[in-house]
Design a protein around this motif. Structure first.
Motif, PDB file in Angstrom:
ATOM      1  N   PRO A   1       0.927  -1.194  -0.565  1.00  0.00           N
ATOM      2  CA  PRO A   1      -0.232   0.210  -0.012  1.00  0.00           C
ATOM      3  C   PRO A   1       0.924   1.130   0.087  1.00  0.00           C
ATOM      4  N   GLY A   2       0.794   2.032  -1.293  1.00  0.00           N
ATOM      5  CA  GLY A   2       1.196   3.856  -1.273  1.00  0.00           C
ATOM      6  C   GLY A   2       3.182   3.374  -1.112  1.00  0.00           C
ATOM      7  N   LYS A   3       2.614   2.544  -1.618  1.00  0.00           N
ATOM      8  CA  LYS A   3       4.164   2.231  -2.931  1.00  0.00           C
ATOM      9  C   LYS A   3       4.596   3.784  -3.717  1.00  0.00           C
ATOM     10  N   TYR A   4       3.862   3.628  -4.469  1.00  0.00           N
ATOM     11  CA  TYR A   4       3.786   4.668  -5.951  1.00  0.00           C
ATOM     12  C   TYR A   4       3.273   5.495  -5.639  1.00  0.00           C
ATOM     13  N   VAL A   5       3.324   7.049  -6.084  1.00  0.00           N
ATOM     14  CA  VAL A   5       2.288   8.020  -6.824  1.00  0.00           C
ATOM     15  C   VAL A   5       2.798   8.162  -7.566  1.00  0.00           C
ATOM     16  N   TYR A   6       1.420   7.947  -8.726  1.00  0.00           N
ATOM     17  CA  TYR A   6       1.142   7.756  -9.996  1.00  0.00           C
ATOM     18  C   TYR A   6       0.568   9.192 -10.094  1.00  0.00           C
ATOM     19  N   ARG A   7       0.531   9.676 -11.947  1.00  0.00           N
ATOM     20  CA  ARG A   7       0.337  10.962 -12.965  1.00  0.00           C
ATOM     21  C   ARG A   7       0.560  10.299 -14.488  1.00  0.00           C
ATOM     22  N   ASN A   8      -0.920  11.526 -14.362  1.00  0.00           N
ATOM     23  CA  ASN A   8      -1.032  10.498 -15.890  1.00  0.00           C
ATOM     24  C   ASN A   8      -0.964  12.478 -16.678  1.00  0.00           C
ATOM     25  N   GLU A   9      -0.490  11.920 -18.228  1.00  0.00           N
ATOM     26  CA  GLU A   9      -0.312  12.921 -18.960  1.00  0.00           C
ATOM     27  C   GLU A   9      -0.560  13.035 -20.115  1.00  0.00           C
ATOM     28  N   PHE A  10      -1.990  13.696 -20.876  1.00  0.00           N
ATOM     29  CA  PHE A  10      -1.928  13.909 -22.475  1.00  0.00           C
ATOM     30  C   PHE A  10      -0.481  14.133 -23.133  1.00  0.00           C
ATOM     31  N   ILE A  11       0.143  13.039 -23.584  1.00  0.00           N
ATOM     32  CA  ILE A  11       0.856  13.301 -24.617  1.00  0.00           C
ATOM     33  C   ILE A  11       0.690  13.357 -26.218  1.00  0.00           C
ATOM     34  N   SER A  12      -0.890  13.190 -26.595  1.00  0.00           N
ATOM     35  CA  SER A  12      -0.997  12.300 -28.189  1.00  0.00           C
ATOM     36  C   SER A  12      -0.598  13.939 -29.467  1.00  0.00           C
ATOM     37  N   GLU A  13       0.343  15.224 -28.493  1.00  0.00           N
ATOM     38  CA  GLU A  13       0.474  15.726 -29.893  1.00  0.00           C
ATOM     39  C   GLU A  13       2.239  15.769 -29.933  1.00  0.00           C
TER      40      GLU A  13
END
Length: 179
Positions: free
Chosen positions: A44-56
Motif C-alpha cells: 500500500p502507498g508504494k507509488y505515486v501516479y500521474r497521468n499526462e496527455f501526450i498525443s501531440e
C-alpha cells in the motif's frame, strides 16, 4: 493477484486521484484502456501516479521523453489513446510533472485544443448525419443514431473543456498575482 475495474472519468485529475487512492490501498496500476483499469496487488502507498496527455508528441519526442522520465526514476506504466500513466516511488518525495505555471498553462492549452477539435468534429458529423437522414436508402435510423451519438459525445466533451479552461484561468490568476 490482479483486479480489473471499469470506470469512466470525464476529468483526468479525478481519475488520477482515484488511481492514487487505489495505490494507497495496495492496488497498483498495470494497464488502462478507455475506462478499463488493471491493477496488481502490492505494498500500500508504494507509488505515486500521474497521468499526462501526450498525443501531440511525435514518436521521437515520446522516446526521448520516456528516456528522460526513466533517468529521473519515473516508470512509464502504459500509454493509450494519447494518455500515459507514469509512477514514482512515494518514498522518493513529491512527484509533480509541471514545475512552473507557464509549462502547466501550455499543457492545458495543448489539451484544450485537442478536445475542442474533437468537439467540433463531433458537432459537424452530428449535424451532417441529421441533415442527410432520409436519402431514400432506408438508412435514416442509422444516420439519426450516429448523429445523436456525435452530438452526445460533443456534449460530454464540454465538461472536460470547461474544467480545463477553469483550471487554466486559476493558474493565470496565480501567475498575475506573483508578477
Amino acid at each position: 493477484m490482479k483486479k480489473v475495474v471499469y470506470r469512466f472519468y470525464l476529468d483526468y485529475e479525478n481519475e488520477e486521484n482515484w488511481i492514487n487512492e487505489m495505490s494507497a490501498k495496495g492496488w497498483h496500476l498495470e494497464k488502462f484502456a478507455l475506462g478499463r483499469f488493471t491493477f496488481t496487488k502490492g505494498k500500500p502507498g508504494k507509488y505515486v501516479y500521474r497521468n499526462e496527455f501526450i498525443s501531440e508528441m511525435k514518436t521521437k519526442e515520446k522516446t526521448e521523453y520516456f528516456e528522460f522520465l526513466s533517468d529521473s526514476g519515473i516508470i512509464v506504466i502504459h500509454e493509450f489513446g494519447g494518455w500515459v500513466y507514469i509512477k514514482k516511488e512515494a518514498n522518493e518525495g513529491p512527484f509533480e510533472l509541471f514545475t512552473d505555471n507557464d509549462s502547466h498553462i501550455a499543457y492545458y492549452n495543448r489539451m484544450m485544443n485537442f478536445f475542442i477539435a474533437i468537439f467540433f468534429v463531433n458537432v459537424f458529423f452530428g449535424i451532417l448525419n441529421f441533415n442527410i437522414m432520409d436519402d431514400g436508402k432506408n438508412l435514416g435510423y442509422v444516420k439519426m443514431t450516429a448523429g445523436s451519438l456525435n452530438i452526445m459525445v460533443a456534449f460530454l466533451l464540454m465538461f472536460p473543456i470547461y474544467k480545463i479552461i477553469r483550471r487554466k484561468k486559476e493558474l493565470e490568476k496565480q501567475q498575475q498575482f506573483f508578477e
